[in-house]
Design an enzyme around this catalytic site. Structure first.
Site, PDB file in Angstrom:
ATOM      1  N   CYS A 195      -0.789 -56.990 -38.594  1.00 48.09           N
ATOM      2  CA  CYS A 195      -2.304 -57.148 -38.982  1.00 48.09           C
ATOM      3  C   CYS A 195      -2.724 -56.093 -39.918  1.00 48.09           C
ATOM      4  O   CYS A 195      -2.387 -54.840 -39.681  1.00 48.09           O
ATOM      5  CB  CYS A 195      -3.118 -57.208 -37.718  1.00 48.09           C
ATOM      6  SG  CYS A 195      -4.846 -57.105 -38.122  1.00 48.09           S
ATOM      7  N   CYS A 248      -3.656 -60.574 -45.968  1.00 51.93           N
ATOM      8  CA  CYS A 248      -3.842 -60.898 -44.720  1.00 51.93           C
ATOM      9  C   CYS A 248      -2.961 -61.700 -43.937  1.00 51.93           C
ATOM     10  O   CYS A 248      -2.360 -62.561 -44.655  1.00 51.93           O
ATOM     11  CB  CYS A 248      -5.332 -61.509 -44.466  1.00 51.93           C
ATOM     12  SG  CYS A 248      -5.634 -62.216 -42.899  1.00 51.93           S
ATOM     13  N   THR A 249      -2.564 -61.153 -42.872  1.00 47.37           N
ATOM     14  CA  THR A 249      -1.173 -62.075 -42.272  1.00 47.37           C
ATOM     15  C   THR A 249      -1.405 -63.676 -41.948  1.00 47.37           C
ATOM     16  O   THR A 249      -0.726 -64.524 -41.949  1.00 47.37           O
ATOM     17  CB  THR A 249      -0.537 -61.467 -40.906  1.00 47.37           C
ATOM     18  OG1 THR A 249      -1.580 -60.993 -39.922  1.00 47.37           O
ATOM     19  CG2 THR A 249       0.098 -60.314 -41.429  1.00 47.37           C
TER      20      THR A 249
HETATM   21  N1  DGL Z   1      -4.377 -60.969 -39.638  1.00 46.21           N
HETATM   22  C1  DGL Z   1      -5.329 -59.827 -40.044  1.00 46.21           C
HETATM   23  C2  DGL Z   1      -4.922 -59.086 -41.309  1.00 46.21           C
HETATM   24  O1  DGL Z   1      -3.575 -59.251 -41.509  1.00 46.21           O
HETATM   25  C3  DGL Z   1      -6.722 -60.023 -39.757  1.00 46.21           C
HETATM   26  C4  DGL Z   1      -7.568 -61.228 -39.711  1.00 46.21           C
HETATM   27  C5  DGL Z   1      -8.971 -61.102 -39.198  1.00 46.21           C
HETATM   28  O2  DGL Z   1      -8.999 -60.938 -37.849  1.00 46.21           O
HETATM   29  O3  DGL Z   1     -10.007 -61.026 -40.035  1.00 46.21           O
HETATM   30  O4  DGL Z   1      -5.563 -58.498 -41.862  1.00 46.21           O
END
Ligand code: DGL
Length: 257
Positions: free
Chosen positions: A73, A183-184
């Site tokens: 994340c 963002c993943t």
């Molecule tokens: N998947 C997450 C990232 O890589 C965060 C997404 C979220 O919860 O806003 O930043």
């Protein structure tokens, strides 16, 4: 030989885009994935809120006996990897927006960096950007709304045009060499983003993300620390703070993409 699992963490489903890369190159390892789906999205939360949720999640993974933690994340990494590395003794591997390969690929157009609002504001990312040769090529574009829709298991081309229009329209017409999926979650909608971008920008709009690089880094760390599991067929345990009946089918669908 160390059969203990590797713990993966994300605010929700996005971390699966990193886990599936790890499974490809480390087929003997066991994994535990924890998605904090109940509290997603993290991107609109304060740094302290994200850091506190991330600490709870890593505590959970440690209680499951993991030998390493992957922060899959970007938002959690930007908010708390430094503190976590100080407080935990086990190796912590983290993902970060892939602006380095995107900038190193050259070109005279822009690099669009799509991420959560939190990631683009946090000091760790701002410092990373400052290390690039020509940071002025990078345009940070926070994209609130995308994660919420992806959390529902929606990932198709054309299904995000309204949100992308809102965030990308100020830049229509410019030349874009690269789009960083910072963002993943966004990795799952790479095709939707690229198809949209090619309609509104000139340039290649080549996609970059940090998933494969993070998986390779995990492999290197396990080797260096002699923590590898090098035989047998690895297993994945999925955990969520949300309702498992809702999320299990989505976990399974996204792991197969
Ligand atoms: N998947 C997450 C990232 O890589 C965060 C997404 C979220 O919860 O806003 O930043």
């Amino acid at each position: 030989m160390d059969r203990r699992p590797v713990g993966f963490f994300d605010s929700g489903l996005g971390g699966l885009s990193v886990l599936r890369e790890a499974v490809k190159i480390l087929p003997h390892e066991n994994f535990i994935f924890f998605g904090d789906n109940k509290n997603a999205p993290y991107g609109d939360k304060t740094r302290n809120e994200v850091a506190s949720l991330t600490a709870d999640a890593t505590d959970f993974l440690v209680s499951k006996g993991v030998k390493a933690v992957v922060l899959a994340c970007n938002t959690a990494t930007a908010a708390s990897v430094f503190e976590l590395r100080k407080s935990l003794t086990l190796p912590i591997i983290s993902v970060e927006p892939a602006i380095k390969p995107a900038c190193e690929a050259g070109g005279d157009g822009s690099v669009l960096m799509l991420a959560t609002l939190a990631t683009t504001h946090l000091e760790r990312y701002i410092r990373l950007k400052g290390r690039m040769q020509n940071p002025s090529r990078i345009i940070d574009i926070p994209c609130p709304g995308l994660v919420e829709r992806i959390e529902k298991g929606i990932i198709g081309v054309g299904e995000f045009d309204d949100i992308l229009e809102k965030h990308l329209s100020p830049y229509y017409g410019i030349k874009v060499d690269a789009i960083v999926l910072g963002c993943t979650h966004y990795v799952f909608i790479g095709e939707a983003v690229r198809e949209f971008a090619l309609r509104h920008f000139s340039g290649d709009c080549k996609l970059y993300d940090g998933g494969a690089g993070t998986a390779r880094q995990l492999g290197r760390r396990l080797r260096e620390l002699d923590l590898e599991n090098d035989s047998g067929c690895g297993d994945i345990e999925f955990c969520t703070s949300g309702d498992m009946n809702t999320y299990r089918p989505i976990f399974e669908k996204l792991m197969k993409i």
